[in-house]
Write an enzyme that holds these catalytic residues in place. Structure first.
Site, mmCIF file in Angstrom:
data_model
loop_
_atom_site.group_PDB
_atom_site.id
_atom_site.type_symbol
_atom_site.label_atom_id
_atom_site.label_comp_id
_atom_site.label_asym_id
_atom_site.label_seq_id
_atom_site.Cartn_x
_atom_site.Cartn_y
_atom_site.Cartn_z
ATOM 1 N N THR A 156 0.869 -1.187 0.000
ATOM 2 C CA THR A 156 0.000 0.000 0.000
ATOM 3 C C THR A 156 0.902 1.233 0.000
ATOM 4 O OG1 THR A 156 -0.271 -0.281 2.394
ATOM 5 C CG2 THR A 156 -2.044 -1.091 0.986
ATOM 6 N N LYS A 182 3.758 -6.917 4.205
ATOM 7 C CA LYS A 182 3.521 -5.528 3.831
ATOM 8 C C LYS A 182 3.137 -4.777 5.089
ATOM 9 C CE LYS A 182 0.204 -3.505 3.299
ATOM 10 N NZ LYS A 182 -0.543 -2.563 4.220
ATOM 11 N N THR A 193 1.564 -8.999 12.196
ATOM 12 C CA THR A 193 1.817 -7.781 11.451
ATOM 13 C C THR A 193 0.618 -7.442 10.592
ATOM 14 O OG1 THR A 193 3.346 -6.679 9.979
ATOM 15 C CG2 THR A 193 2.904 -8.981 9.537
ATOM 16 N N GLU A 277 6.056 4.783 7.454
ATOM 17 C CA GLU A 277 5.625 5.991 6.749
ATOM 18 C C GLU A 277 6.357 7.220 7.280
ATOM 19 O OE1 GLU A 277 1.091 4.601 5.574
ATOM 20 O OE2 GLU A 277 1.387 5.968 7.250
ATOM 21 N N ASN A 405 -0.480 10.552 5.527
ATOM 22 C CA ASN A 405 -1.795 10.151 6.027
ATOM 23 C C ASN A 405 -2.860 11.241 5.845
ATOM 24 O OD1 ASN A 405 -1.717 7.343 7.366
ATOM 25 N ND2 ASN A 405 0.233 8.299 7.913
#
Length: 410
Positions: A156, A182, A193, A277, A405
Site C-alpha cells: 500500500t 507488507k 503484522t 511511513e 496520512n
C-alpha cells in the site's frame, strides 16, 4: 548450533512446492500490481494469527471461520491491495466468501482450502468484477519466479517489497522457510503484522505449527511500532506443505525450525519498521531490570509509541526526560531513583545519560550525535534487580508521516 542460511532475495516461493502470481486487476491506478496468489502443489498445514482490534475486516472473519473447519488441507492464499474490505457489512462478507469460490474454481480446489487477505482503504466495497477477472487471469500464470512480484502486489504505502527466506539443516534434511510482508503505517501489532504470508516445505502438524508461529510472532512482529495504531486487517499466515520430505517432530528439529522461523520473522519485522511511513530513524528500545518480561515489554511499548519521544527522535533531540516520562506512565511500578539510561549506535551502553535516577556529566553534543544517526539503540535499566527484559523496534514521527496520512485516500 544449527546452520541457518539467510537467503536475502528469497520469497514465499523459495520453499519447494510453492508458486505465485502478481496481477494488475485494476484496483490501483496506472496498471499497478494489486492482486497476488500464493499456491501450493500439495495440501498445507496452516497456522494463523489475526488482529485483536474489535473492528475486523471481512477477510479476517472468513479466514477464522475457514481455519476452524480446516487447518490441514489449505491450498492457496489470495491477497488484494488498495481495498481493505473492512467495515463493509454483509456485502463485504459475501464478497470475501465469493473470492474463495472464484479462486477455488480457478485452482481446482475447494473454497475452504483458500484463505483471503485484503489491505487498503476501509469502508469501500470490493469491485468484484475486476477481482474475479484478475484471479481467473492470474491463476494461469503461476510460477516459482513470481515471489518478488507477489510481495510488490500487496504493498500500500510501502516504498519497496519485503521478502526473505531462510534455510536450515534439520536432522532429517534441509528445509526452507520463505515469507513476504507488507506494512508501513497503522503499525502497532497485537498479534502479528499487517499482512504476512510465510511458507515452508517442511512437514509440520497444525497444532505444532501454531505454537511455533505464536512464539516467533511474539518475539518479532509483536515487538514493533510505527504509529501505535492496530489495523482492522492484521493477519499472518504460515503454510507448511511437507514437499521437502523432512518432518518437524522431534525436539531437536522443533527447536532448530523454531530458531529459523524466529530469525525470518524478526528480519521481516525490521523491514516494516525501516519502511515506516515518513520514517527517518530506526530505533531499538531495550528495557532491563524489570520484575517480568511482560513489565519490560509494557514499558518499552509505551516509550516506543509516545508522540513526544518519537518527535524528539525526528528532531535528533536527545531529550531523555521524555523517555523517562513515558516509562513512568506505562502502568508498571518501579523506583525512579534506581533508573539507569544509556544510548548508543553500535551498542546501547556507549553513553550513559542517567545513573541511579540522576543525570550524568555527559556532553550534550555527544548525545545529540547519537540521536542524529539513522539507527541507534536505547537501554533503560530499571535497577529493580529483576530479570525481566524486552526489546521493541520503532521509528521517529516526522512531518512526512502526517503528509502521507493526510493525503492517503487521494
Amino acid at each position: 548450533m544449527e546452520e541457518i542460511k539467510m537467503i536475502v532475495d528469497g520469497t514465499v516461493t523459495t520453499p519447494l512446492g510453492f508458486t505465485a502470481v502478481a496481477h494488475a486487476a485494476g484496483l490501483k491506478k496506472e496498471n499497478q500490481l494489486d492482486l497476488a496468489l500464493v499456491v501450493s502443489e500439495s495440501d498445507c498445514s496452516c497456522a494463523a494469527m489475526f488482529t485483536k482490534n474489535q473492528v475486523v475486516a471481512a477477510p479476517v472473519i472468513v479466514d477464522r471461520e475457514t481455519l476452524a473447519q480446516n487447518s490441514s488441507r489449505l491450498h492457496a492464499v489470495v491477497i488484494n491491495s488498495k481495498n481493505a474490505n473492512a467495515c463493509t457489512g454483509e456485502p463485504g462478507l459475501a464478497n470475501a466468501r465469493a473470492t474463495q469460490k472464484i479462486a477455488a474454481n480457478a485452482l481446482d480446489c475447494q473454497p475452504n482450502q483458500v484463505l483471503v487477505l485484503s489491505t487498503g482503504v476501509i469502508g469501500v466495497q470490493l469491485p468484484m468484477g475486476k477481482l474475479e477477472a484478475g484471479i481467473v487471469a492470474g491463476a494461469k500464470g503461476l510460477s516459482r519466479e513470481n515471489g518478488r512480484l507477489a510481495a510488490e502486489a500487496i504493498m500500500t504505502t510501502d516504498t519497496h517489497p519485503k521478502h526473505l527466506a531462510v534455510q536450515v539443516e534439520l536432522p532429517g534434511g534441509p528445509v526452507t522457510i520463505g515469507g513476504m510482508a507488507k506494512g508501513s503505517g497503522m503499525i502497532h501489532p497485537n498479534m502479528a503484522t499487517m499482512l504476512s504470508v510465510l511458507t515452508t516445505d517442511a512437514a509440520v502438524a497444525p497444532d505444532l505449527l501454531d505454537g511455533l508461529l505464536r512464539m516467533a510472532v511474539n518475539r518479532s512482529f509483536n515487538r514493533i511500532s510505527i504509529d501505535g495504531d492496530t489495523s482492522t486487517n492484521d493477519t499472518i499466515l504460515l503454510l507448511a506443505n511437507g514437499v521437502s520430505g523432512t518432518a518437524v517432530t522431534d525436539p531437536e528439529s522443533i527447536a532448530q525450525f523454531g530458531t529459523a522461523l524466529n530469525q525470518l520473522c524478526t528480519q521481516l519485522a525490521h523491514m516494516i519498521v525501516r519502511d515506516g511511513e515518513g520514517a527517518t530513524k530506526f530505533v531499538e528500545i531495550q528495557v532491563a531490570g524489570a520484575q517480568s518480561e511482560a513489565d519490560a515489554h509494557q514499558i518499552a511499548n509505551t516509550v516506543a509509541t509516545s508522540p513526544l519521544v518519537k518527535t524528539a527522535f525526528a528532531g535528533s533531540d536527545a531529550n531523555w526526560g521524555r523517555l523517562l516520562m513515558a516509562a513512568g506512565r506505562a502502568g508498571v511500578a518501579f523506583d525512579q531513583t534506581k533508573i539507569n539510561l544509556w544510548i548508543g549506535v553500535q551498542q546501547p551502553d556507549e553513553l550513559q545519560l542517567v545513573a541511579n535516577g540522576t543525570p550524568t556529566e555527559y556532553q550534550e553534543m555527544d548525545a545529540a550525535a547519537v540521536f542524529a544517526e539513522p539507527e541507534f539503540k536505547i537501554l533503560l535499566d530499571l535497577g529493580s534487580g529483576g530479570g525481566g527484559t524486552a526489546v521493541v523496534w520503532t521509528t521517529d514521527l516526522s512531518h512526512e508521516y502526517v503528509s502521507i496520512n493526510t493525503d492517503y485516500r487521494t
